[in-house]
Design a protein around this motif. Sequence first.
Motif, PDB file in Angstrom:
ATOM      1  N   THR A   1       0.328  -1.341  -6.303  1.00 16.08           N
ATOM      2  CA  THR A   1      -0.405  -2.156  -7.279  1.00 16.08           C
ATOM      3  C   THR A   1      -0.123  -3.640  -7.091  1.00 16.08           C
ATOM      4  O   THR A   1      -0.824  -4.463  -7.661  1.00 16.08           O
ATOM      5  N   TRP A   2       0.886  -3.979  -6.304  1.00 18.11           N
ATOM      6  CA  TRP A   2       1.195  -5.386  -6.048  1.00 18.11           C
ATOM      7  C   TRP A   2       0.390  -5.896  -4.867  1.00 18.11           C
ATOM      8  O   TRP A   2       0.175  -5.172  -3.888  1.00 18.11           O
ATOM      9  N   SER A   3      -0.031  -7.145  -4.941  1.00 18.04           N
ATOM     10  CA  SER A   3      -0.713  -7.775  -3.814  1.00 18.04           C
ATOM     11  C   SER A   3       0.238  -7.919  -2.633  1.00 18.04           C
ATOM     12  O   SER A   3       1.473  -7.780  -2.779  1.00 18.04           O
ATOM     13  N   LEU A   4      -0.294  -8.206  -1.468  1.00 18.34           N
ATOM     14  CA  LEU A   4       0.541  -8.437  -0.284  1.00 18.34           C
ATOM     15  C   LEU A   4       1.529  -9.567  -0.529  1.00 18.34           C
ATOM     16  O   LEU A   4       2.731  -9.442  -0.217  1.00 18.34           O
ATOM     17  N   ALA A   5       1.061 -10.660  -1.105  1.00 16.09           N
ATOM     18  CA  ALA A   5       1.942 -11.800  -1.380  1.00 16.09           C
ATOM     19  C   ALA A   5       3.074 -11.403  -2.320  1.00 16.09           C
ATOM     20  O   ALA A   5       4.238 -11.779  -2.108  1.00 16.09           O
ATOM     21  N   SER A   6       2.763 -10.616  -3.349  1.00 10.64           N
ATOM     22  CA  SER A   6       3.791 -10.187  -4.296  1.00 10.64           C
ATOM     23  C   SER A   6       4.803  -9.255  -3.632  1.00 10.64           C
ATOM     24  O   SER A   6       6.006  -9.343  -3.891  1.00 10.64           O
ATOM     25  N   GLN A   7       4.317  -8.365  -2.785  1.00 10.28           N
ATOM     26  CA  GLN A   7       5.228  -7.459  -2.081  1.00 10.28           C
ATOM     27  C   GLN A   7       6.214  -8.235  -1.210  1.00 10.28           C
ATOM     28  O   GLN A   7       7.426  -7.969  -1.219  1.00 10.28           O
ATOM     29  N   LEU A   8       5.703  -9.186  -0.447  1.00  6.15           N
ATOM     30  CA  LEU A   8       6.571  -9.969   0.435  1.00  6.15           C
ATOM     31  C   LEU A   8       7.578 -10.781  -0.372  1.00  6.15           C
ATOM     32  O   LEU A   8       8.764 -10.835  -0.024  1.00  6.15           O
ATOM     33  N   ARG A   9       7.137 -11.378  -1.456  1.00  4.71           N
ATOM     34  CA  ARG A   9       8.049 -12.183  -2.273  1.00  4.71           C
ATOM     35  C   ARG A   9       9.038 -11.316  -3.053  1.00  4.71           C
ATOM     36  O   ARG A   9      10.122 -11.780  -3.406  1.00  4.71           O
ATOM     37  N   ALA A  10       8.682 -10.070  -3.289  1.00  3.47           N
ATOM     38  CA  ALA A  10       9.605  -9.149  -3.951  1.00  3.47           C
ATOM     39  C   ALA A  10      10.715  -8.691  -3.010  1.00  3.47           C
ATOM     40  O   ALA A  10      11.725  -8.160  -3.467  1.00  3.47           O
ATOM     41  N   GLY A  11      10.508  -8.887  -1.689  1.00  3.84           N
ATOM     42  CA  GLY A  11      11.532  -8.523  -0.720  1.00  3.84           C
ATOM     43  C   GLY A  11      11.108  -7.512   0.322  1.00  3.84           C
ATOM     44  O   GLY A  11      11.877  -7.184   1.224  1.00  3.84           O
ATOM     45  N   VAL A  12       9.890  -6.989   0.232  1.00  2.00           N
ATOM     46  CA  VAL A  12       9.385  -6.024   1.209  1.00  2.00           C
ATOM     47  C   VAL A  12       9.264  -6.705   2.577  1.00  2.00           C
ATOM     48  O   VAL A  12       8.708  -7.794   2.677  1.00  2.00           O
ATOM     49  N   ARG A  13       9.797  -6.049   3.621  1.00  2.00           N
ATOM     50  CA  ARG A  13       9.753  -6.632   4.971  1.00  2.00           C
ATOM     51  C   ARG A  13       9.106  -5.715   6.000  1.00  2.00           C
ATOM     52  O   ARG A  13       8.972  -6.099   7.159  1.00  2.00           O
ATOM     53  N   PHE A  14       8.733  -4.507   5.597  1.00  2.00           N
ATOM     54  CA  PHE A  14       7.984  -3.606   6.471  1.00  2.00           C
ATOM     55  C   PHE A  14       6.640  -3.321   5.823  1.00  2.00           C
ATOM     56  O   PHE A  14       6.578  -2.885   4.669  1.00  2.00           O
ATOM     57  N   LEU A  15       5.568  -3.570   6.576  1.00  2.00           N
ATOM     58  CA  LEU A  15       4.214  -3.337   6.097  1.00  2.00           C
ATOM     59  C   LEU A  15       3.574  -2.229   6.924  1.00  2.00           C
ATOM     60  O   LEU A  15       3.730  -2.184   8.147  1.00  2.00           O
ATOM     61  N   ASP A  16       2.838  -1.368   6.265  1.00  2.00           N
ATOM     62  CA  ASP A  16       2.128  -0.263   6.904  1.00  2.00           C
ATOM     63  C   ASP A  16       0.640  -0.554   6.748  1.00  2.00           C
ATOM     64  O   ASP A  16       0.076  -0.384   5.665  1.00  2.00           O
ATOM     65  N   VAL A  17       0.002  -0.998   7.832  1.00  2.00           N
ATOM     66  CA  VAL A  17      -1.371  -1.506   7.762  1.00  2.00           C
ATOM     67  C   VAL A  17      -2.292  -0.614   8.592  1.00  2.00           C
ATOM     68  O   VAL A  17      -2.040  -0.350   9.771  1.00  2.00           O
ATOM     69  N   ARG A  18      -3.394  -0.171   7.975  1.00  2.00           N
ATOM     70  CA  ARG A  18      -4.359   0.729   8.621  1.00  2.00           C
ATOM     71  C   ARG A  18      -5.707   0.020   8.713  1.00  2.00           C
ATOM     72  O   ARG A  18      -6.231  -0.464   7.702  1.00  2.00           O
ATOM     73  N   VAL A  19      -6.267  -0.023   9.923  1.00  2.00           N
ATOM     74  CA  VAL A  19      -7.528  -0.742  10.129  1.00  2.00           C
ATOM     75  C   VAL A  19      -8.613   0.193  10.649  1.00  2.00           C
ATOM     76  O   VAL A  19      -8.361   1.056  11.496  1.00  2.00           O
ATOM     77  N   ARG A  20      -9.806   0.003  10.134  1.00  2.00           N
ATOM     78  CA  ARG A  20     -10.980   0.709  10.643  1.00  2.00           C
ATOM     79  C   ARG A  20     -11.683  -0.206  11.648  1.00  2.00           C
ATOM     80  O   ARG A  20     -11.963  -1.369  11.340  1.00  2.00           O
ATOM     81  N   HIS A  21     -11.954   0.317  12.840  1.00  2.00           N
ATOM     82  CA  HIS A  21     -12.531  -0.485  13.917  1.00  2.00           C
ATOM     83  C   HIS A  21     -14.005  -0.149  14.091  1.00  2.00           C
ATOM     84  O   HIS A  21     -14.360   0.982  14.457  1.00  2.00           O
ATOM     85  N   VAL A  22     -14.861  -1.113  13.806  1.00  2.00           N
ATOM     86  CA  VAL A  22     -16.296  -0.965  14.009  1.00  2.00           C
ATOM     87  C   VAL A  22     -16.835  -2.247  14.631  1.00  2.00           C
ATOM     88  O   VAL A  22     -16.806  -3.316  14.002  1.00  2.00           O
ATOM     89  N   ASN A  23     -17.296  -2.156  15.870  1.00  2.00           N
ATOM     90  CA  ASN A  23     -17.908  -3.296  16.563  1.00  2.00           C
ATOM     91  C   ASN A  23     -17.023  -4.549  16.533  1.00  2.00           C
ATOM     92  O   ASN A  23     -17.498  -5.659  16.289  1.00  2.00           O
TER      93      ASN A  23
END
Length: 308
Positions: free
Chosen positions: A61-83
Motif C-alpha cells: 500500500t506504500w508508494s515506491l518513494a515511501s518504501q525506499l524512505r522506510a528502509g526497503v532496499r530490495f525491489l521486486d519489479v515485474r514488467v510486461r513487454h509489448v512493442n
Amino acid sequence: VVGFSFAAIQRPDYDDTPNPEFLNPFWMASIPDDQPLSAITMPGTHNTMSLYGGVYAECQTWSLASQLRAGVRFLDVRVRHVNGNLTIHHGVSYQWAHFGHVLEGVVDFLHEYPSETVLMRLKEEFSETNNIYGAVVDFIHQYAYWDLLWHSRLVPTMGEARGKLIILQDFTGPDLGIRYGSLDIADDWKVPTLLNLEEKWQSVYKHLDAAPSGNMGQIFLTYASGAGVFAHPRAVAKGINPQLYEYLQAKANQNQRFGIICMDFPAAPMIQMIIDFQLKEVVKTNKPDLEHATFLLRQMIKHFAATK
C-alpha cells in the motif's frame, strides 16, 4: 478460509495503511565500506509496485518513494513487454506505471541519499517475449543513466554499491548486473489456502536459519510472501509476518546475517528490526576463506564465458 478484510491495519509486523509509521532513509550510511553486500541483512518488498487490482493483486500500500524512505532496499519489479514498452504488471493487473517511473523513483532517492544502494529484481510478467534486454537498456538511457548501474556479476562491497542501482537480472541477455539465479533463494510462494500457512512458514524459517552459516560471498533471499486461490496476499501476510517478527525478536542479540527478507505489507518496526541485524565482524574480501574464494572464482568464470 479466504480471510477477506478491507480495514487498514498498522501493527508492528504488518501495515496496509497508506504511509509508514516512521522512516529510515539512510540506514546504510553506517555500514563499513569494505563490507560485502552479501553480508548485509536488508528488508525488501515482493511485487513492489503492486498497489492496485483488488485483493488478489495488491501486495503493498506504500508508494515506491515511501518504501525506499522506510528502509526497503530490495525491489521486486515485474514488467510486461509489448512493442518495446515496459509496463508494470502483477499478472493480468496493470499497476498504472511503467519501468521509467520506477527508474525515476530510484534515481531521485539515490540522489537524495547517496549513502544507500538499491537492489532490483527485474523480470518479465504477463508477456512471453523473452527479449526485454533492449527495452530495459532503452528505458535506462531515457529515464536514468548508464553509470547508475553496477555493471558486474560480482557482489560489490558497500563502498562500491553506494549510489548504485544493482539489477538482479531475471531475464536473458548481456550482463546488466548480478544474475538473479546466482542468489540463494527461498520463494515457496504457493499457499493454496490459509490451512497451508504452517508449510509456508517452515520454508521461511528453514532458509533464515540457514543464512547465518551459508556462503558469505552469496546473497541470501527469503520471500515471506505467498498467495493462492483461497489465500490472498494480505491474508498470508497477516499470518506469516507475526511469526517472522517473533523469530527476529528471538534472534535480536545474536550477531548473524539473514540476507534479504522480502515481504508483503511490512511495517516500519519490522523493517527497523531487520535493519538492526548488521554484522559487527564480517569476512573481509581481501582475506576470503576457501568457500568465499571458490564462489568468486565461479562468478568470474561465468562472467568471462558470457563475454566471449
